[in-house]
Design a protein around this motif. Structure first.
Motif, PDB file in Angstrom:
ATOM      1  N   GLY A 288       9.247  -6.683 -13.049  1.00  6.99           N
ATOM      2  CA  GLY A 288       9.189  -5.233 -12.885  1.00  6.99           C
ATOM      3  C   GLY A 288      10.008  -4.415 -13.869  1.00  6.99           C
ATOM      4  O   GLY A 288       9.836  -3.198 -13.951  1.00  6.99           O
TER       5      GLY A 288
ATOM      6  N   ILE B  16       6.490  -6.113  -9.296  1.00 14.13           N
ATOM      7  CA  ILE B  16       7.142  -4.896  -9.806  1.00 14.13           C
ATOM      8  C   ILE B  16       8.559  -4.736  -9.268  1.00 14.13           C
ATOM      9  O   ILE B  16       9.273  -3.825  -9.673  1.00 14.13           O
ATOM     10  CB  ILE B  16       6.301  -3.626  -9.563  1.00 14.13           C
ATOM     11  CG1 ILE B  16       6.237  -3.255  -8.081  1.00 14.13           C
ATOM     12  CG2 ILE B  16       4.922  -3.761 -10.176  1.00 14.13           C
ATOM     13  CD1 ILE B  16       5.792  -1.804  -7.879  1.00 14.13           C
TER      14      ILE B  16
ATOM     15  N   ARG C  48      -2.461   1.543   6.558  1.00 19.09           N
ATOM     16  CA  ARG C  48      -1.979   2.090   5.288  1.00 19.09           C
ATOM     17  C   ARG C  48      -2.839   1.623   4.105  1.00 19.09           C
ATOM     18  O   ARG C  48      -3.079   2.380   3.164  1.00 19.09           O
ATOM     19  CB  ARG C  48      -0.524   1.673   5.095  1.00 19.09           C
ATOM     20  CG  ARG C  48       0.315   2.761   4.523  1.00 19.09           C
ATOM     21  CD  ARG C  48       1.770   2.412   4.547  1.00 19.09           C
ATOM     22  NE  ARG C  48       2.495   3.245   3.597  1.00 19.09           N
ATOM     23  CZ  ARG C  48       3.689   2.953   3.101  1.00 19.09           C
ATOM     24  NH1 ARG C  48       4.305   1.863   3.490  1.00 19.09           N
ATOM     25  NH2 ARG C  48       4.268   3.759   2.244  1.00 19.09           N
TER      26      ARG C  48
ATOM     27  N   ALA D 110       0.837  -1.206   0.000  1.00 20.29           N
ATOM     28  CA  ALA D 110       0.000   0.000   0.000  1.00 20.29           C
ATOM     29  C   ALA D 110       0.870   1.255   0.000  1.00 20.29           C
ATOM     30  O   ALA D 110       0.495   2.288   0.537  1.00 20.29           O
ATOM     31  CB  ALA D 110      -0.928  -0.007   1.217  1.00 20.29           C
TER      32      ALA D 110
ATOM     33  N   ALA E 268       3.841   3.001  -5.044  1.00 20.53           N
ATOM     34  CA  ALA E 268       3.645   2.229  -6.277  1.00 20.53           C
ATOM     35  C   ALA E 268       2.277   1.566  -6.281  1.00 20.53           C
ATOM     36  O   ALA E 268       1.602   1.509  -7.316  1.00 20.53           O
ATOM     37  CB  ALA E 268       4.745   1.182  -6.411  1.00 20.53           C
TER      38      ALA E 268
ATOM     39  N   ASN F 265      -2.107  -5.337   2.892  1.00 18.23           N
ATOM     40  CA  ASN F 265      -0.837  -4.732   3.297  1.00 18.23           C
ATOM     41  C   ASN F 265      -0.538  -5.117   4.738  1.00 18.23           C
ATOM     42  O   ASN F 265      -1.441  -5.272   5.560  1.00 18.23           O
ATOM     43  CB  ASN F 265      -0.932  -3.205   3.188  1.00 18.23           C
ATOM     44  CG  ASN F 265       0.430  -2.553   3.328  1.00 18.23           C
ATOM     45  OD1 ASN F 265       1.374  -2.943   2.653  1.00 18.23           O
ATOM     46  ND2 ASN F 265       0.551  -1.574   4.211  1.00 18.23           N
ATOM     47  N   ARG F 266       0.767  -5.269   5.022  1.00 19.28           N
ATOM     48  CA  ARG F 266       1.178  -5.628   6.381  1.00 19.28           C
ATOM     49  C   ARG F 266       0.589  -4.654   7.400  1.00 19.28           C
ATOM     50  O   ARG F 266       0.059  -5.063   8.424  1.00 19.28           O
ATOM     51  CB  ARG F 266       2.712  -5.621   6.445  1.00 19.28           C
ATOM     52  CG  ARG F 266       3.277  -5.858   7.814  1.00 19.28           C
ATOM     53  CD  ARG F 266       4.784  -5.794   7.781  1.00 19.28           C
ATOM     54  NE  ARG F 266       5.280  -4.472   7.357  1.00 19.28           N
ATOM     55  CZ  ARG F 266       6.558  -4.136   7.340  1.00 19.28           C
ATOM     56  NH1 ARG F 266       7.478  -5.012   7.685  1.00 19.28           N
ATOM     57  NH2 ARG F 266       6.927  -2.927   6.950  1.00 19.28           N
ATOM     58  N   THR F 267       0.658  -3.374   7.113  1.00 16.59           N
ATOM     59  CA  THR F 267       0.123  -2.357   8.020  1.00 16.59           C
ATOM     60  C   THR F 267      -1.276  -1.979   7.544  1.00 16.59           C
ATOM     61  O   THR F 267      -1.441  -1.296   6.524  1.00 16.59           O
ATOM     62  CB  THR F 267       1.039  -1.109   8.034  1.00 16.59           C
ATOM     63  OG1 THR F 267       2.379  -1.546   8.310  1.00 16.59           O
ATOM     64  CG2 THR F 267       0.590  -0.108   9.071  1.00 16.59           C
TER      65      THR F 267
END
Ligand SMILES: NC(=O)c1ccc[n+]([C@@H]2O[C@H](COP(=O)([O-])OP(=O)(O)OC[C@H]3O[C@@H](n4cnc5c(N)ncnc54)[C@H](OP(=O)(O)O)[C@@H]3O)[C@@H](O)[C@H]2O)c1
Length: 288
Positions: free
Chosen positions: A249, A226, A163, A136, A139, A158-160
């Motif tokens: 990517g 990416i 976000r 998140a 990109a 997303n890990r967090t």
């Protein structure tokens, strides 16, 4: 060839030695026999405005902008394209003959172009299911906006969590087109996805690999990563081993550069095997 009439462009960053943009743009300038040059420009944050105004005054056609200036430079622009407005991030500046400085964000379009160049039919992928977007950051926002713009719904993990919630809130999508899921749950959603995109830094050289269990994926899943150092990540290798379409990517890195080159030097460069090999060789060794 550089004469007194040469067109000039460059990349502004701090530091800037890691940038592959000078290699890429000067390769294209030479290939097309153009009278121009593209320079690495190390500009500290407290000199950003002075440098941008000075380079414009000196007759530069425009600039690429990289870390840490992508957000700050937006405030120095006289106009922003839709992607830069949405993401609040600018990677390309074009200095117009009228004195205006126009900012754009070409990452999202570059990502889509890399899929197309790899022979991926996005409409067909969307018919299979939504895009499952891992990450998140900057990109991810650019890519989510680009996919939504092409009518593909997006699931963000997303890990967090805060976000990914913030990313979803920024996207101007109709209800149901963007959903946030828990980071741990993304492998469970593979069966319904048409496209998996890793936009985290996991898998990058020096970072842990992204756990790449694709056993629950549909046979029609397209996998994009990416990360471009290394060019072939464990995620891409796992996708290929399962017989899935896999896109790295490097293509995004190359395609995001096309609009700037075209605007500054008046020729649209081609992304082909030769330039891809040049960049692949370059990212395979330390920059600087
Ligand atoms: N191919 C291209 O042209 C291109 C263009 C731009 C970026 N990239 C690549 O894309 C990646 C992200 O770039 P960015 O600018 O979006 O960076 P960013 O804004 O710093 O975002 C980094 C993302 O990675 C996640 N992440 C980092 N470490 C993690 C871990 N240990 N476990 C799980 N998630 C982790 C972060 O999650 P948290 O929010 O939880 O920290 C965040 O979602 C980089 O590898 C970059 O090189 C490629």
């Amino acid at each position: 060839m550089i004469t007194g009439a040469a067109r000039l462009a460059g990349v502004v960053g701090f530091p800037v030695a890691q940038s592959r943009s000078p290699l890429l743009h000067n390769f294209w300038l030479a290939r097309h026999g153009l009278d121009g040059a593209y320079l690495p420009l190390a500009v500290p944050p407290d000199r950003l405005e002075t440098a941008i105004r000075g380079l414009q005054a000196a007759g530069f056609a425009g600039l690429n902008v990289t870390v840490p200036h992508k957000q700050a430079v937006a405030a120095l622009c006289d106009g922003l394209d839709a992607a830069a407005t949405l993401t609040g991030s600018v990677n390309t500046l074009v200095f117009g003959a009228d004195g205006r400085c126009l900012g754009s964000s070409t990452d999202g379009a570059g990502f889509l172009a890399s899929l197309q160049a790899a022979g991926i039919d996005l409409a067909m992928a969307a018919a299979t299911g939504p895009a499952l977007l891992l990450g998140a950051g900057g990109a991810a926002l650019a890519i989510a906006a680009a996919l939504l713009g092409r009518g593909m719904p997006v699931l963000v993990a997303n890990r967090t969590r805060a976000r990914s919630d913030a990313l979803a809130a920024r996207l101007p999508a109709p209800a149901g087109r963007v959903a946030v899921i828990d980071w741990e749950s993304w492998p469970d959603r593979l069966g319904e996805a048409g496209l998996l995109v890793n936009t985290t830094s996991l898998g990058m050289a020096g970072q842990p690999a992204l756990p790449a269990d694709l056993s629950r994926a549909s046979d029609r899943l397209v996998v994009a990563d990416i990360v471009y150092v290394p060019a072939e990540t464990a995620l891409l290798a796992a996708a290929r081993a399962r017989g899935l379409a896999a896109v790295g990517g490097l293509g995004m890195l190359l395609h995001q550069a096309v609009p700037g080159f075209s605007a500054w030097f008046g020729t649209t460069p081609v992304v082909d095997d030769e330039v891809t090999a040049l960049l692949a060789e370059s990212v395979g060794r330390p920059a600087g």
